[in-house]
Design a protein around this motif. Structure first.
Motif, PDB file in Angstrom:
ATOM      1  N   ALA A  26       0.801  -1.067   0.035  1.00 22.22           N
ATOM      2  CA  ALA A  26      -0.028  -0.207   0.076  1.00 22.22           C
ATOM      3  C   ALA A  26       0.858   1.145  -0.202  1.00 22.22           C
ATOM      4  CB  ALA A  26      -0.878   0.145   1.172  1.00 22.22           C
ATOM      5  N   LEU A  27       1.884   1.229   0.838  1.00 19.06           N
ATOM      6  CA  LEU A  27       2.720   2.556   0.802  1.00 19.06           C
ATOM      7  C   LEU A  27       3.548   2.501  -0.503  1.00 19.06           C
ATOM      8  CD1 LEU A  27       4.389   4.797   2.219  1.00 19.06           C
ATOM      9  CD2 LEU A  27       6.019   2.914   3.048  1.00 19.06           C
ATOM     10  N   MET A  28       3.931   1.187  -1.014  1.00 14.37           N
ATOM     11  CA  MET A  28       4.554   1.701  -2.309  1.00 14.37           C
ATOM     12  C   MET A  28       3.751   2.053  -3.612  1.00 14.37           C
ATOM     13  SD  MET A  28       7.859   0.657  -1.757  1.00 14.37           S
ATOM     14  CE  MET A  28       7.823   1.300   0.002  1.00 14.37           C
ATOM     15  N   ARG A  29       2.616   1.679  -3.652  1.00 15.88           N
ATOM     16  CA  ARG A  29       1.534   2.091  -4.412  1.00 15.88           C
ATOM     17  C   ARG A  29       1.338   3.663  -4.383  1.00 15.88           C
ATOM     18  NH1 ARG A  29      -2.469  -2.156  -6.472  1.00 15.88           N
ATOM     19  NH2 ARG A  29      -1.571  -4.135  -5.574  1.00 15.88           N
ATOM     20  N   ARG A  30       1.272   3.971  -3.169  1.00 16.01           N
ATOM     21  CA  ARG A  30       1.070   5.550  -2.858  1.00 16.01           C
ATOM     22  C   ARG A  30       2.334   6.506  -3.293  1.00 16.01           C
ATOM     23  NH1 ARG A  30      -0.822   3.799   2.093  1.00 16.01           N
ATOM     24  NH2 ARG A  30       0.740   4.420   3.144  1.00 16.01           N
ATOM     25  N   LEU A  31       3.411   5.645  -3.088  1.00 12.45           N
ATOM     26  CA  LEU A  31       4.894   6.330  -3.687  1.00 12.45           C
ATOM     27  C   LEU A  31       4.901   6.231  -5.163  1.00 12.45           C
ATOM     28  CD1 LEU A  31       7.214   5.303  -0.672  1.00 12.45           C
ATOM     29  CD2 LEU A  31       6.118   7.777  -1.052  1.00 12.45           C
ATOM     30  N   ASP A  32       4.381   5.245  -5.972  1.00 13.42           N
ATOM     31  CA  ASP A  32       4.617   4.946  -7.290  1.00 13.42           C
ATOM     32  C   ASP A  32       3.539   5.782  -7.938  1.00 13.42           C
ATOM     33  OD1 ASP A  32       5.355   3.854  -9.693  1.00 13.42           O
ATOM     34  OD2 ASP A  32       4.004   2.380  -9.315  1.00 13.42           O
ATOM     35  N   ARG A  33       3.878   7.093  -8.020  1.00 13.98           N
ATOM     36  CA  ARG A  33       3.042   8.114  -8.547  1.00 13.98           C
ATOM     37  C   ARG A  33       3.205   7.921  -9.810  1.00 13.98           C
ATOM     38  NH1 ARG A  33       5.048  11.494  -4.432  1.00 13.98           N
ATOM     39  NH2 ARG A  33       3.379  11.681  -2.584  1.00 13.98           N
ATOM     40  N   TRP A  79      12.686  -0.063  -5.083  1.00 14.98           N
ATOM     41  CA  TRP A  79      12.840   1.118  -4.681  1.00 14.98           C
ATOM     42  C   TRP A  79      13.619   2.066  -5.608  1.00 14.98           C
ATOM     43  CZ3 TRP A  79      16.289  -1.301  -0.160  1.00 14.98           C
ATOM     44  CH2 TRP A  79      15.413  -1.775   0.780  1.00 14.98           C
ATOM     45  N   ARG A  80      14.403   1.427  -6.524  1.00 13.34           N
ATOM     46  CA  ARG A  80      14.721   2.182  -7.814  1.00 13.34           C
ATOM     47  C   ARG A  80      13.712   2.650  -8.824  1.00 13.34           C
ATOM     48  NH1 ARG A  80      18.814  -1.714  -7.270  1.00 13.34           N
ATOM     49  NH2 ARG A  80      17.902  -2.905  -8.969  1.00 13.34           N
ATOM     50  N   ALA A  81      12.749   1.815  -8.643  1.00 16.87           N
ATOM     51  CA  ALA A  81      11.533   2.439  -9.600  1.00 16.87           C
ATOM     52  C   ALA A  81      10.371   3.740  -9.008  1.00 16.87           C
ATOM     53  CB  ALA A  81      10.597   1.196  -9.729  1.00 16.87           C
ATOM     54  N   ILE A  82      11.032   3.910  -7.613  1.00 18.00           N
ATOM     55  CA  ILE A  82      10.216   4.876  -7.018  1.00 18.00           C
ATOM     56  C   ILE A  82      11.179   6.100  -6.898  1.00 18.00           C
ATOM     57  CG2 ILE A  82       8.899   5.650  -4.826  1.00 18.00           C
ATOM     58  CD1 ILE A  82       8.179   2.779  -4.984  1.00 18.00           C
ATOM     59  N   PRO A  83      10.991   7.267  -7.620  1.00 17.06           N
ATOM     60  CA  PRO A  83      12.031   8.409  -7.360  1.00 17.06           C
ATOM     61  C   PRO A  83      12.389   8.866  -5.863  1.00 17.06           C
ATOM     62  CG  PRO A  83      10.459   9.052  -9.018  1.00 17.06           C
ATOM     63  CD  PRO A  83       9.840   7.651  -8.463  1.00 17.06           C
ATOM     64  N   ALA A  84      11.668   8.687  -4.772  1.00 16.99           N
ATOM     65  CA  ALA A  84      11.665   9.243  -3.489  1.00 16.99           C
ATOM     66  C   ALA A  84      12.761   8.160  -2.708  1.00 16.99           C
ATOM     67  CB  ALA A  84      10.853   9.197  -2.705  1.00 16.99           C
ATOM     68  N   LEU A  85      12.617   6.954  -3.449  1.00 18.36           N
ATOM     69  CA  LEU A  85      13.405   5.663  -2.731  1.00 18.36           C
ATOM     70  C   LEU A  85      14.689   5.179  -3.535  1.00 18.36           C
ATOM     71  CD1 LEU A  85      10.828   3.382  -1.403  1.00 18.36           C
ATOM     72  CD2 LEU A  85      11.724   5.175  -0.232  1.00 18.36           C
ATOM     73  N   ARG A  86      14.642   6.087  -4.664  1.00 16.01           N
ATOM     74  CA  ARG A  86      16.089   5.527  -5.777  1.00 16.01           C
ATOM     75  C   ARG A  86      17.355   5.757  -5.315  1.00 16.01           C
ATOM     76  NH1 ARG A  86      16.438   4.401 -10.779  1.00 16.01           N
ATOM     77  NH2 ARG A  86      18.185   4.667 -11.975  1.00 16.01           N
ATOM     78  N   PRO A  87      17.705   6.508  -4.375  1.00 15.97           N
ATOM     79  CA  PRO A  87      18.967   6.662  -3.969  1.00 15.97           C
ATOM     80  C   PRO A  87      19.217   5.341  -2.910  1.00 15.97           C
ATOM     81  CG  PRO A  87      17.852   9.037  -3.579  1.00 15.97           C
ATOM     82  CD  PRO A  87      16.804   7.939  -4.060  1.00 15.97           C
ATOM     83  N   LEU A  88      18.191   5.028  -2.161  1.00 10.40           N
ATOM     84  CA  LEU A  88      18.389   3.938  -1.304  1.00 10.40           C
ATOM     85  C   LEU A  88      18.678   2.604  -2.308  1.00 10.40           C
ATOM     86  CD1 LEU A  88      18.411   2.486   1.425  1.00 10.40           C
ATOM     87  CD2 LEU A  88      16.080   2.261   1.228  1.00 10.40           C
TER      88      LEU A  88
END
Length: 120
Positions: A26-33, A79-88
């Protein structure tokens, strides 16, 4: 599967029967804009499964194009697919970091049933 720009979509298979997994997804879906991830619930028998379903339920799996990931590497790919988590996710490309994440993930898999019971 490709998006309209021709870039590969990351496919994420998850355990829809796991309360912890559902919270994470659910969190990843919200972040995957940008909708770069396709989430597939492995508990839905109508969903295709490229490997043994139980194997995929037991360990996190993703695929982008022809490249498959599992365990900590699968989380890093997500994480790399989600800009906010890409650095991680990029940090996890470093072998010592990925190794540490994998060891942590393996430990988590041992305690996951207990955590699941707490959440239900």
């Amino acid at each position: 599967m490709n998006d309209r720009d021709g870039n590969n979509i990351l496919i994420v298979w998850y355990d829809g029967g796991c309360p912890l997994c559902l919270r994470e997804i659910a969190l990843m879906r919200r972040l995957d804009r940008a909708r770069r991830i396709r989430f597939v619930d492995l508990t839905d028998p109508s969903q295709p499964c490229p490997l043994d379903r139980q194997l995929m339920l037991d360990r996190f799996h993703t695929r982008k194009g022809q490249v498959s990931y599992e365990g900590a590497a699968a989380f890093a790919a997500m994480w790399r697919a989600i800009p906010a988590l890409r650095p991680l996710g990029e940090l996890a490309r470093l072998p010592p970091v990925l190794w540490a994440l994998e060891m942590t993930y393996r430990h988590f898999l041992r305690v996951r049933p207990t955590i699941q019971r707490w959440l239900t």
